[in-house]
Write an enzyme that holds these catalytic residues in place. Structure first.
Site, short mmCIF file in Angstrom:
data_model
loop_
_atom_site.label_atom_id
_atom_site.label_comp_id
_atom_site.label_asym_id
_atom_site.label_seq_id
_atom_site.Cartn_x
_atom_site.Cartn_y
_atom_site.Cartn_z
N GLU A 1 3.20 0.20 -34.86
CA GLU A 1 4.36 -0.85 -35.19
C GLU A 1 4.26 -2.30 -34.69
OE1 GLU A 1 9.15 -0.38 -33.78
OE2 GLU A 1 7.48 0.64 -32.51
N LYS B 1 13.14 -0.87 -40.23
CA LYS B 1 13.75 0.16 -39.17
C LYS B 1 14.87 0.32 -39.29
CE LYS B 1 12.21 1.71 -34.61
NZ LYS B 1 11.48 1.07 -33.29
N CYS C 1 8.46 4.89 -35.39
CA CYS C 1 8.58 5.18 -33.85
C CYS C 1 9.72 5.71 -33.49
CB CYS C 1 8.39 3.87 -33.18
SG CYS C 1 8.15 4.04 -31.25
N PRO D 1 -6.32 -6.14 -0.52
CA PRO D 1 -6.27 -6.13 0.93
C PRO D 1 -5.93 -4.47 1.13
CG PRO D 1 -4.38 -7.51 0.15
CD PRO D 1 -4.93 -6.91 -0.98
N LEU D 2 -7.31 -3.96 2.01
CA LEU D 2 -7.37 -2.77 1.94
C LEU D 2 -7.23 -2.23 3.38
CD1 LEU D 2 -8.43 0.03 0.71
CD2 LEU D 2 -10.97 -0.80 0.97
N SER D 3 -6.07 -1.59 3.65
CA SER D 3 -5.75 -1.20 4.78
C SER D 3 -6.43 0.15 5.32
CB SER D 3 -4.25 -0.97 5.02
OG SER D 3 -3.86 0.21 4.35
N GLY D 4 -6.90 0.97 4.46
CA GLY D 4 -7.51 2.24 4.92
C GLY D 4 -6.69 3.29 4.61
N GLY D 5 -5.12 2.78 4.29
CA GLY D 5 -4.10 3.95 4.10
C GLY D 5 -4.32 4.50 2.72
N ALA D 6 -3.14 5.35 2.34
CA ALA D 6 -3.39 6.00 0.90
C ALA D 6 -3.07 5.27 -0.22
CB ALA D 6 -2.23 7.23 0.89
N ASP D 7 -2.03 4.16 -0.16
CA ASP D 7 -1.50 3.35 -1.15
C ASP D 7 -2.82 2.37 -1.66
OD1 ASP D 7 0.85 4.72 -1.23
OD2 ASP D 7 1.73 3.27 0.01
N SER D 8 -3.16 1.57 -0.49
CA SER D 8 -4.35 0.64 -1.06
C SER D 8 -5.46 1.34 -1.57
CB SER D 8 -4.49 -0.38 0.19
OG SER D 8 -5.05 0.35 1.31
#
Length: 725
Positions: A44, A113, A174, A354-361
């Site tokens: 489309e 459409k 669609c 920014p890597l915090s070592g937690g689950a999200d990052s």
């Protein structure tokens, strides 16, 4: 036999990038012709890109689309093949979303459409008008330059189908497939055997099955060939279009393309026998009866044959087992492909997280690691476009190119642990180990001196220095101290993203990646303008529950084993001091669990519940564990903090759309951001219901205690009614 070879495709288009789009369209036609196909279906609005939004209101966009179509028709692209091209068309004063059906350098008809997508992420009624004249095809005057170039003045326009000498073919666009009365139903009764659905459908976790079932249902009870084409990739916004071009014959999937891919062009080909369609329809009595009294649909005669007779050298496509990805794979591959498109098209040289070592990052880091693996894999498979993009982004020279995902990650991915006195050794260690597994360029930074400088300045200005709650400070002081750390991290992240490439003599800049999940956004459990404020966020509409499942999967299947330990750790922001008798935990801070947040989110958005309706639903769902008053307190607590923090959604980092209860404010979840957080009317209604339920319960208990033992047992709901007699 009437043998027909058809081709449909996934195209990675880019909104308003006409050169790119035209190149992909031409490549798909070349591949379709090489395969011997006589029908080629594109997605489309493929010429302009689907996500042009208010650019559709510009006449330039319409003009450029016609110019691209003219380019296609003046060349030999449509010679011997029926091509369906998606583009906007203005007829009179109205703008329509159309499929332009072309063959042998002529336009056969333009199909407008009729049912527009206008909910969720879609606002087609803002830009287009739905075609309402369904009784006949009208004549459309082609733009003068197109008319002169093609030697064709007018074409049929509207709703109808093409009657070839040996079959009938129609377009369905669609959203029309999902309408309560879809066009293919009456088109089938009018003898149409081949349906071409050009789509612009985005990825959402666990959504593909709904789409596939719709294709199967379209032809299972009425016969037919259903072709489906889709965009694939990030065309410039929050959505990832997840491809899965396919061909269905009489309810069986006979060809299926990829759902997630780095390819710009993927063509899916199927060889079918149209006599199988005629045979099935002839065997269904109800189909025959309804066809005998059908509503007539207009058509265009096309004096051309599409089919070939019986030929042993043309094998038929057989039914396939449908391919589905698990939710964990969807989280890895969907955002991974989206990030690659964004990276290569933005002009950036990589990502900074920014890597915090937690689950999200760590989930975001894992997705970037997956992206690097996909890039290396596609290069090994011979994809020259991916190779060229990777060489440019990774700044390779002397004929070198990525052959190892870790080495590639070192060139395009910075991770930074921005620790403070409140950070634990465990999270610092996890961030470092994960960065080594992925291959990112990792930095360990302390922000204590910057925080101290801010506090000293504040003390100079006010004469006061705030303290944490565990040290005797108030809630206001405690929150202020946490926010300082979070916002410093954001400023530091953007500074490093712009300057670290310069430090390492690399061109360009790095994109900052955010890492707040959908549940935190819904609850508002994030600091406005903190390190979750970024350029883009690949997990912004993925739930904590799904992210934890992904981490366990990625630890094994992506080779990032440290993710298993990260997933097992209790979620914590680490913004308060750690004491022997106190450790900050997310769910304690929020006053609700992530599992509860997912329930609130789905009830609020998917089931459209306000506070009172949510309370009633949860009384059924949680009634065996919680009293009505306890349920009421939970509902009030959620809506209080949801409404207090709704303003944060207005500045939320643009996020990959993956979840149907996303609170994303830009398009998907449109609500005000100034609430009366006390919800006086709604909460009063809940309190009244709690009182009524309490009275009913007391009355029921009194009635039960005054009856005989036998009747009382039955009233209590014994598994066997006879047990009380």
């Amino acid at each position: 036999m009437r043998l027909l070879k058809v081709a449909t495709c996934n195209l990675n288009q880019w909104a308003m990038e006409f050169d790119c789009n035209l190149k992909n369209i031409k490549e798909s036609i070349i591949r379709a012709k090489e395969a011997g196909a006589v029908i080629r279906l594109g997605p489309e609005l493929e010429i302009t890109g689907y996500g042009c939004e208010d650019h559709f209101l510009e006449l330039d966009t319409i003009s450029h689309a016609w110019e691209c179509l003219k380019d296609l028709l003046l060349g030999d692209w449509t010679d011997g093949i029926l091509c369906s091209f998606g583009m906007p068309v203005i007829k009179g004063s109205e703008r329509y979303n159309c499929q332009v059906l072309c063959m042998n350098r002529k336009i056969i008809m333009i199909r407008a459409k009729m049912w527009l997508a206008n909910d969720g992420n879609y606002r087609e009624l803002r830009w287009f008008t739905a075609w309402k004249q369904k009784d006949k095809l009208e004549e459309f005057q082609l733009p003068s330059d197109i008319s002169e170039a093609l030697q064709q003045r007018t074409v049929p326009f509207g709703y109808g189908f093409m009657q070839f000498l040996d079959t009938a073919v129609a377009a369905e666009i669609c959203e029309e497939l999902f309408a309560p009365i879809p066009p293919h139903a009456e088109l089938a009764l009018n003898g149409v055997e081949v349906f071409m659905n050009a789509s612009g459908s985005h990825h959402q976790l666990r959504k593909l099955d709904i789409r596939i079932r719709a294709f199967i249902g379209a032809t299972h009870t009425r016969g037919g060939v259903y072709m489906y084409s889709n965009h694939q990739g990030c065309d410039g916004g929050r959505l990832y279009y997840d491809g899965c071009a396919c061909v269905i014959v009489n309810g069986d999937v006979v060809a299926q393309g990829s759902q997630f891919s780095l390819k710009d062009v993927e063509v899916v080909v199927a060889q079918i026998d149209l006599d199988a369609v005629a045979s099935l329809r002839g065997s269904i009595s109800s189909f025959q009866e309804q066809a005998s009294c059908k509503r007539f649909v207009s058509f265009v005669d096309v004096p051309y044959k599409l089919c070939q007779p019986f030929n042993l050298q043309m094998s038929l496509s057989s039914p396939l087992k449908i391919s589905y990805h698990s939710p964990e794979e969807e989280i890895a591959f969907g955002p991974g492909c989206w990030l690659w498109d964004y990276l290569r098209r933005s002009g950036a040289s990589g990502f900074l997280l920014p890597l915090s070592g937690g689950a999200d990052s760590s989930s975001v880091a894992g997705i970037v690691g997956c992206m690097c693996q996909l890039v290396v894999k596609e290069i090994a498979n011979g994809d020259e476009q991916v190779k060229a993009d990777a060489i440019r982004i990774g700044n390779y020279t002397n004929g070198e190119f990525p052959t190892d995902s870790k080495e590639f990650a070192k060139r395009v991915f910075y991770t930074v642990f921005m620790g403070s006195e409140n950070s634990s050794d465990a999270t610092r260690s996890r961030a470092k180990v994960l960065s080594e597994e992925i291959g990112s360029w990792h930095l360990d930074v302390s922000i204590d001196s910057v925080v101290s400088a801010f506090l000293s300045l504040f003390q100079t200005l006010t004469g006061k220095r705030p303290r944490y709650k565990v040290d005797g400070g108030s809630n206001i002081e405690n929150l202020g101290l946490q926010n300082i750390q979070a916002r410093i991290r954001m400023v530091l992240a953007f500074m490093m993203a712009s300057l670290l490439p310069w430090v390492h003599s690399k061109p360009g800049f790095y994109l900052v990646l955010g890492s707040s999940n959908v549940d935190e956004g819904l609850r508002g459990y994030l600091t406005k303008y903190d390190c979750s404020s970024a350029d883009i966020n690949p997990i912004g509409s993925i739930s904590k529950q799904d992210l934890r499942i992904f981490l366990r999967w990625a630890a094994t299947h992506l080779g990032f084993s440290s993710l298993a330990e990260i997933e097992a750790a209790p979620p914590t922001a680490e913004l308060e001091p750690i004491r022997s008798n106190y450790s900050q935990l997310d769910e304690v801070d929020m006053g609700m669990t992530y599992e509860e947040l997912s329930v609130y989110g789905r009830l609020r958005k998917i089931f459209r519940c306000g506070p009172v309706s949510m309370f009633k639903n949860l009384c059924f769902g949680w009634g065996s564990k919680l009293s009505p008053s306890e349920v009421a307190e939970k509902v009030k607590h959620f809506f209080k903090y949801y409404s207090i923090n709704r303003h944060k959604m207005t500045v939320l980092t643009p996020s990959y759309h993956a979840e149907s209860y996303s609170p994303e404010d830009n398009r998907f979840d449109l609500r005000q951001f100034l609430y009366n957080s006390r919800w006086p009317y709604q909460f009063r209604k809940i309190d009244e219901l709690v009182k009524e339920l309490s009275v009913d319960k007391d009355a029921s208990s009194s009635s039960s205690s005054s009856t005989s033992d036998g009747v009382g047992i039955v009233a209590a709901g014994s598994a066997d009614p006879k047990a009380g007699l």
